[in-house]
Scaffold this motif. Structure first.
Motif, mmCIF file in Angstrom:
data_model
loop_
_atom_site.group_PDB
_atom_site.id
_atom_site.type_symbol
_atom_site.label_atom_id
_atom_site.label_comp_id
_atom_site.label_asym_id
_atom_site.label_seq_id
_atom_site.Cartn_x
_atom_site.Cartn_y
_atom_site.Cartn_z
ATOM 1 N N VAL A 103 0.829 -1.204 0.000
ATOM 2 C CA VAL A 103 0.000 0.000 0.000
ATOM 3 C C VAL A 103 0.864 1.255 0.000
ATOM 4 C CG1 VAL A 103 -1.669 1.325 1.347
ATOM 5 C CG2 VAL A 103 -1.973 -1.140 1.044
ATOM 6 N N ARG A 104 1.887 1.267 0.816
ATOM 7 C CA ARG A 104 2.775 2.435 0.853
ATOM 8 C C ARG A 104 3.372 2.708 -0.524
ATOM 9 N NH1 ARG A 104 8.110 0.928 3.316
ATOM 10 N NH2 ARG A 104 8.450 0.364 1.119
ATOM 11 N N ASN A 105 3.853 1.669 -1.181
ATOM 12 C CA ASN A 105 4.463 1.842 -2.498
ATOM 13 C C ASN A 105 3.467 2.375 -3.517
ATOM 14 O OD1 ASN A 105 6.783 0.795 -1.385
ATOM 15 N ND2 ASN A 105 6.717 -1.149 -2.489
ATOM 16 N N GLU A 106 2.244 1.867 -3.466
ATOM 17 C CA GLU A 106 1.240 2.307 -4.442
ATOM 18 C C GLU A 106 0.843 3.759 -4.207
ATOM 19 O OE1 GLU A 106 -2.964 0.929 -6.515
ATOM 20 O OE2 GLU A 106 -2.253 -0.117 -4.728
ATOM 21 N N VAL A 107 0.653 4.144 -2.957
ATOM 22 C CA VAL A 107 0.308 5.531 -2.653
ATOM 23 C C VAL A 107 1.411 6.463 -3.153
ATOM 24 C CG1 VAL A 107 0.022 7.199 -0.779
ATOM 25 C CG2 VAL A 107 -1.167 5.004 -0.680
ATOM 26 N N ASN A 108 2.650 6.089 -2.929
ATOM 27 C CA ASN A 108 3.767 6.916 -3.396
ATOM 28 C C ASN A 108 3.761 7.051 -4.910
ATOM 29 O OD1 ASN A 108 4.905 7.540 -0.891
ATOM 30 N ND2 ASN A 108 6.155 5.689 -0.848
ATOM 31 N N PHE A 109 3.509 5.946 -5.605
ATOM 32 C CA PHE A 109 3.575 6.016 -7.057
ATOM 33 C C PHE A 109 2.407 6.804 -7.638
ATOM 34 C CE2 PHE A 109 3.138 4.315 -11.420
ATOM 35 C CZ PHE A 109 4.352 4.777 -11.904
ATOM 36 N N ILE A 110 1.221 6.677 -7.045
ATOM 37 C CA ILE A 110 0.094 7.488 -7.507
ATOM 38 C C ILE A 110 0.415 8.973 -7.355
ATOM 39 C CG2 ILE A 110 -2.296 8.148 -6.987
ATOM 40 C CD1 ILE A 110 -2.840 5.214 -6.345
ATOM 41 N N SER A 111 1.038 9.341 -6.240
ATOM 42 C CA SER A 111 1.431 10.738 -6.032
ATOM 43 C C SER A 111 2.449 11.172 -7.077
ATOM 44 C CB SER A 111 2.018 10.914 -4.631
ATOM 45 O OG SER A 111 1.057 10.624 -3.637
ATOM 46 N N CYS A 112 3.355 10.272 -7.418
ATOM 47 C CA CYS A 112 4.350 10.563 -8.461
ATOM 48 C C CYS A 112 3.666 10.815 -9.796
ATOM 49 C CB CYS A 112 5.331 9.398 -8.556
ATOM 50 S SG CYS A 112 6.561 9.538 -9.881
ATOM 51 N N LEU A 113 2.700 9.976 -10.144
ATOM 52 C CA LEU A 113 1.974 10.150 -11.405
ATOM 53 C C LEU A 113 1.223 11.474 -11.432
ATOM 54 C CD1 LEU A 113 0.495 6.578 -12.041
ATOM 55 C CD2 LEU A 113 2.448 7.651 -13.158
ATOM 56 N N MET A 114 0.586 11.834 -10.321
ATOM 57 C CA MET A 114 -0.178 13.078 -10.274
ATOM 58 C C MET A 114 0.727 14.293 -10.457
ATOM 59 S SD MET A 114 -3.052 12.377 -7.322
ATOM 60 C CE MET A 114 -4.022 13.818 -7.816
ATOM 61 N N GLU A 115 1.950 14.194 -9.993
ATOM 62 C CA GLU A 115 2.874 15.319 -10.085
ATOM 63 C C GLU A 115 3.585 15.391 -11.430
ATOM 64 O OE1 GLU A 115 7.041 16.602 -7.920
ATOM 65 O OE2 GLU A 115 5.388 15.920 -6.643
ATOM 66 N N LEU A 116 3.930 14.238 -12.012
ATOM 67 C CA LEU A 116 4.820 14.229 -13.170
ATOM 68 C C LEU A 116 4.141 13.879 -14.491
ATOM 69 C CD1 LEU A 116 7.988 12.476 -11.652
ATOM 70 C CD2 LEU A 116 7.445 14.918 -11.756
ATOM 71 N N THR A 117 2.875 13.429 -14.462
ATOM 72 C CA THR A 117 2.199 13.032 -15.694
ATOM 73 C C THR A 117 0.775 13.574 -15.722
ATOM 74 O OG1 THR A 117 1.107 10.977 -14.942
ATOM 75 C CG2 THR A 117 3.454 10.836 -15.498
ATOM 76 N N THR A 118 0.109 13.357 -16.847
ATOM 77 C CA THR A 118 -1.310 13.703 -16.969
ATOM 78 C C THR A 118 -2.191 12.445 -16.961
ATOM 79 O OG1 THR A 118 -1.215 13.671 -19.395
ATOM 80 C CG2 THR A 118 -0.761 15.777 -18.305
ATOM 81 N N ILE A 119 -1.634 11.304 -16.576
ATOM 82 C CA ILE A 119 -2.403 10.066 -16.500
ATOM 83 C C ILE A 119 -3.489 10.235 -15.434
ATOM 84 C CG2 ILE A 119 -2.297 7.602 -15.960
ATOM 85 C CD1 ILE A 119 0.641 7.677 -16.917
ATOM 86 N N PRO A 120 -4.750 9.990 -15.763
ATOM 87 C CA PRO A 120 -5.828 10.199 -14.793
ATOM 88 C C PRO A 120 -5.842 9.105 -13.724
ATOM 89 C CG PRO A 120 -6.723 9.279 -16.809
ATOM 90 C CD PRO A 120 -5.272 9.541 -17.081
ATOM 91 N N VAL A 121 -5.597 9.487 -12.504
ATOM 92 C CA VAL A 121 -5.601 8.544 -11.384
ATOM 93 C C VAL A 121 -6.497 9.108 -10.280
ATOM 94 C CG1 VAL A 121 -3.313 7.604 -11.868
ATOM 95 C CG2 VAL A 121 -3.531 9.617 -10.406
ATOM 96 N N PRO A 122 -7.073 8.250 -9.455
ATOM 97 C CA PRO A 122 -7.921 8.747 -8.367
ATOM 98 C C PRO A 122 -7.081 9.456 -7.301
ATOM 99 C CG PRO A 122 -7.624 6.376 -8.186
ATOM 100 C CD PRO A 122 -7.024 6.783 -9.496
#
Length: 453
Positions: free
Chosen positions: A87-106
């Motif tokens: 869970v920790r790893n996934e939360v971190n990566f979702i935050s990375c995507l939100m900051e560095l990409t335009t991929i739509p994530v919750p």
């Protein structure tokens, strides 16, 4: 054919059922917990459950504002020793995507460890609930029941598929442009405020081995990041070999045992063939095993993707994984095609869709460049074509999957004479191994008879 450890699976199912019963009993407490973690102090109401392969989610609705969903890893289907880390790893990566990409994530509203969860149910993520229809539902061949195979519809609308492929090509291109210096879990470094890697890679395959193979030695899993792609790939090949010796019912008979022995030793030898020297020390790329239409939501009217879900087990990985054409273009994975159909059937249907996807990727690359966007030194479309042409697609697929590596080797990577060395020089070791597997199988079958009779 893939064999699973029925004893381990049964134990996992029983663990999950006991946990599920507890979750249902404290459903209202979970609803109140979700409400307490959101702004506004609204009173929530239970809406529904959402079940996935590794997670169970509870949806909460509010009188004002959007719904929320709390997601827990399922005990027995996600190894207990890995759940908090996952869970920790996934939360971190979702935050990375939100900051560095335009991929739509919750948006992740809140998350926490097992100790912070209601009734110690397990690590959790609370996210905004996103409406949409599964992309796989839009693309799949109609089925008579939920148990039928999910396969791309044969008469798919080419223009519809082009539009979807262009969206997905853009996402994959964005991921391939993120560089990391190590292989492992991605997180933001507290002192530099930059996204980096400082933890081991936690993979889908590690979770599979830990949950559906009795007594797999999880203490042998990596504990730190990797600096070299070759070293990492050798470590993955070693996982296959340990799995081969550990799972008692993996080989059905002596000939099956010999074929698995050869396939897994050959895979370790193939690392030098399929891992380029110029990418051995990076840069490494984010890679998600489960990036596929099943985990994507679309607006059914516009067919625009509204959310990409489930980035569990995503890590910075050897760049060649990101440079493979998507394995999910037919929805049903190559492993299931090899098991239930044939290599010929797979390639006959896969290659036209791969070419269509690569043309979409080329259009996205050209459009971005014409608008003054980044001109990559490595064109992703060219790398994907090379991956398929050289067979690296199959090596990369097999090296990540201990339960499919044997079928992949014999169907796609075996060459006449390749295994002569193993058959001759390692004959004594192989025959000793075969004897061991047959003794293991005998003991396993006896234990199953006692357990299930």
């Amino acid at each position: 054919m893939t064999f699973f450890d029925e004893l381990a699976e049964t134990e996992g199912d029983e663990e999950f059922k006991a946990w599920l019963s507890k979750m249902i009993d404290v459903k209202q407490e979970i609803v109140e917990f979700v409400a307490s973690r959101r702004e506004g102090n609204e009173i929530g109401e239970f809406d529904s459950y959402r079940k996935g392969s590794f997670n169970l989610s509870l949806v909460v609705r509010f009188s004002n504002g959007p719904k929320a969903v709390i997601r827990f890893p399922k005990p027995g289907h996600t190894a207990t020793c890995l759940r908090d880390e996952k869970v920790r790893n996934e939360v971190n990566f979702i935050s990375c995507l939100m900051e560095l990409t335009t991929i739509p994530v919750p948006r992740v509203v809140s998350w926490g460890t097992t100790e912070e969860s209601p009734q110690l149910l397990g690590p959790f993520m609370i996210m905004d609930y996103i409406d949409g229809t599964s992309l796989a539902t839009i693309l799949k061949q109609p089925t008579d029941s939920e148990k039928d195979e999910v396969i791309l519809v044969t008469d798919v609308d080419e223009m519809v598929l082009d539009g979807i492929y262009e969206q997905l090509a853009d996402y994959m291109l964005q991921l391939a442009r993120l560089d990391f210096s190590l292989i492992g879990a991605i997180a933001k470094h507290s002192s530099t405020d930059k996204w980096t890697v400082d933890q081991r890679p936690l993979t889908y395959n590690m979770n599979e081995l830990a949950t559906v193979v009795s007594n797999y030695p999880t203490e042998g899993f990596p504990t730190v990041p990797f600096t070299s792609a070759k070293t990492y790939l050798h470590a993955l090949a070693d996982e296959h070999l340990i799995h081969l010796r550990t799972q008692r019912n993996l080989a059905a008979d002596p000939e099956d045992a010999r074929k698995r022995f050869i396939a897994r030793h050959r895979f370790k030898q193939l690392v030098s063939r399929y891992c380029p020297d110029d990418t051995d020390t990076g840069p490494f790329k984010p890679f998600c095993d489960d990036l596929q239409p099943t985990n994507m939501l679309v607006d059914p009217d516009t067919l625009r993707i509204t959310a990409v879900l489930d980035f569990e087990f995503t890590n910075s990985q050897p760049s060649q994984f990101a440079y493979d054409p998507p394995w999910w273009l037919l929805l049903l994975g190559p492993d299931m095609w090899l098991e239930n159909h044939s290599m010929e059937e797979f390639t006959n249907r896969y290659i036209p869709r791969m070419e269509q996807f690569l043309r979409a990727l080329e259009r996205v690359e050209a459009t971005q460049e014409s608008r003054g966007g980044r001109r990559d030194n490595v064109r992703l479309s060219e790398e994907m074509r090379d991956s398929w042409a050289t067979g690296r697609f199959w090596f990369d697929y097999g090296i990540r999957k201990s339960f499919d590596v044997d079928a992949v080797y014999w169907a796609a990577l075996h060459r006449e004479g390749d295994d002569d060395f193993l058959r001759n020089e390692m004959k004594e070791e192989m025959e000793t191994f075969v004897e061991m597997k047959m003794e293991q199988l005998k003991a396993y079958d006896a234990e199953c008879r006692e357990r299930f009779s």
